[in-house]
Structure formats: C-alpha cells, structure tokens
Design an enzyme around this catalytic site. Sequence first.
Site, PDB file in Angstrom:
ATOM      1  N   GLU A 155       0.797  -1.234   0.000  1.00  0.00           N
ATOM      2  CA  GLU A 155       0.000   0.000   0.000  1.00  0.00           C
ATOM      3  C   GLU A 155       0.830   1.284   0.000  1.00  0.00           C
ATOM      4  O   GLU A 155       0.582   2.198   0.788  1.00  0.00           O
ATOM      5  CB  GLU A 155      -0.969  -0.021   1.196  1.00  0.00           C
ATOM      6  N   GLU A 262      -6.116 -10.945  -0.894  1.00  0.00           N
ATOM      7  CA  GLU A 262      -6.863 -10.725   0.358  1.00  0.00           C
ATOM      8  C   GLU A 262      -8.363 -10.690   0.073  1.00  0.00           C
ATOM      9  O   GLU A 262      -9.069  -9.771   0.487  1.00  0.00           O
ATOM     10  CB  GLU A 262      -6.419  -9.409   1.023  1.00  0.00           C
TER      11      GLU A 262
END
Length: 357
Positions: A155, A262
């Site tokens: 991220e 995820e």
Amino acid sequence: MRKLSLAALLVGGLGLLSSQRPASEKTLKEAYKNYFPIGVAVGARQLKGGEAELIKQQFNSVTPENAMKMGPIHPEENRYFWTDADAIVDFAQANKLRVRGHNLLWHEQTPKWLFKDAEGKQVSKEVLLKRLHDHIFTVVKRYKGKIYAWDVVNEAIADNPQEFLRNSEWYQICGEDFIAKAFEYAHEADPKAQLFYNDYNTERPEKRERIYKLLKKLKDANVPIHGVGLQGHWSLQEPTEAELRKAIEQYSTLGLKVQITELDVSIYPWEKERRAKRPGESDAYTPELEQKQAEQYKMFFRVFRDYKNVLTGVTFWNVSDQYSWLDTYPVAGRKNYPLLFDQNLKPKKAFQEVVKF
C-alpha cells in the site's frame, strides 16, 4: 452399551468430518487444481479445532493475517516475537500447504521505534534503511525455503488521486528509494522467493494507473519484483467485470505474475474512514444480500479462470464468517459476512457458485 475400539472411534470421527459436505461436492482446492492455488489468511488461534479442519480440507496455501507484520513480529529493535509466525509455518509444513509471507514493509502496524533515535528524534535515511535491511534479512532468512512468496511492499500508493506515493514516514525520510531497497534486500535474503507489490482498489481506473506507473518504474530499473497482489477487498458494488479484466490485463503486460491476495466481498459499500455504527443501521444478512454476493463471487471466479495463465494464486482474507477483519473495520460492531463459509463453517451459496463451473 457396547464398547467401540479406538479404530472404530477414529473411523467414525473421520466419517463425521467428511459428512460435513456431500461426497459429490468438490472442495475449493479440488475445483481449482488445474487453475491456481487457493489460499486463506490465518492467525495462530485458527490452527486447531473446526477452522483448522476446514483449512486443511479446502485450501492449499496460507497467509499469516497479522503474525508477520512488522509491529507484531519485531516490536522492539532488539526483540522479535516468533511464536505465532512459527506456529503458522509449522502448521503449513505439517499439512503440505504453501505459505505467502505478509508483509515486509507497510505504513501501518509498524513499530514506533523504527523511525526514532534514542532521544526520540526522527532517524536519518541511512539509519532507517539499515533497520529495514536488518529486519528483512532476519525475517526472510528465518523462513527461507518455507515461504514461496512475500508481499514485500504494501500500500505505498496514496489514496488521494492527486498524489503519487503515500506520504508515510517511510516516504518522508527516504523518498521513493525505500520501495526499491525493500525488494533488493528481500531478493538478497532469499533469491528464490517470489516478490510482490500489494495494494487495494487496484481496479479503480485512476489508482490502477498510478500503481502501473510505480510497477513500470521498478521494472525499468531492474528491481527484483515478480508480481503484483490485487488485495480483492471488494463489495456487492465493485469492481465491475470490465474493471477487473482491465486491471489484470494491464498489470500482466509488465511481465508480472498477478495474485488475488486478500479476497472478501463485503455486503456493504466501500468506506475508508472508521466510524461508529449508526442508530438503526442494519447488519442483517438477508437472502437478497446472500444472492447478490453469490453472483459477485461467481463473476469474479469466472474472470479468474479466464486469466489462469497470468493469475498464480487466489487467497481469501479469513476462513469463515465466524470472524472477519470487516467485523471491526470500517464500522466497529457491524457484522459482515464476506466469505464463502458461514458462522457455522458451512458452505454458503457463494461457495456453490465458485466450485460449480
């Protein structure tokens, strides 16, 4: 009442376990054995009992949900906490499951000591990169040969469409260099491990372009990056099929492996900021929501199968609706039902749509 031999009791117990699903119904890993591994994020608490049996039955890969993040595994400069991470790797090895390591560098769940010197002042770029190097070497070498892939950087792209990289402490101290350095250190520590950049909202067009820009810069600089992880924290509203296809195609043009790392499908629209549950806000899992979720999962996996040549893994974020990180984020105390197995570990409608094709 007649006594049963130990062998008979064992056979009966195994029969009970196998009777949880019809004999004709394929497991996830059976249904996708000619496509890609099917993984699941786990914590140490899920390595025994019903969830452990479900993991062994349905999945062939695991990701530590939190145990290998920098804060939990390296809480103080001269102290590592290995217990939970070791337990997950040992469980995987005992049950012939692959392991994805998650993650080596992130702006969250990062211990505060990392960015400060003994006097509490911000460290220099040189000190921070040395600490990053030592952390990556210690963790990656410990599991060398046991972990086939790592989410190296997590991220790093800004949420603001007007910005490129997230204005994290990593970026404030090191500029862009921390990203390439993390991949270089990880590759040096385990040259055989597959190294991934991992992010969310990777299918939204404007963020997709910025992620692509970062990946291309890394590739052009010969940084040892092998894949991109599309987190897959999706919902009943997004992404669209066209957005998902475009993302997989665009990232794969760089010669990178693509994984869904995820996966969960929230029954609520996307929100980023934490908030309290509103008065009267329902968290009921209605038949209508269950049906919509099943249709979304069906579409997602149809797309995944179409890209089996570039897609090298799909990992769910948590085992069942008994527990999901989405039960506390972004709305604390609002139950979510984002997975293929319900709160009793039974397959949902979405499961049937995923395995029957």
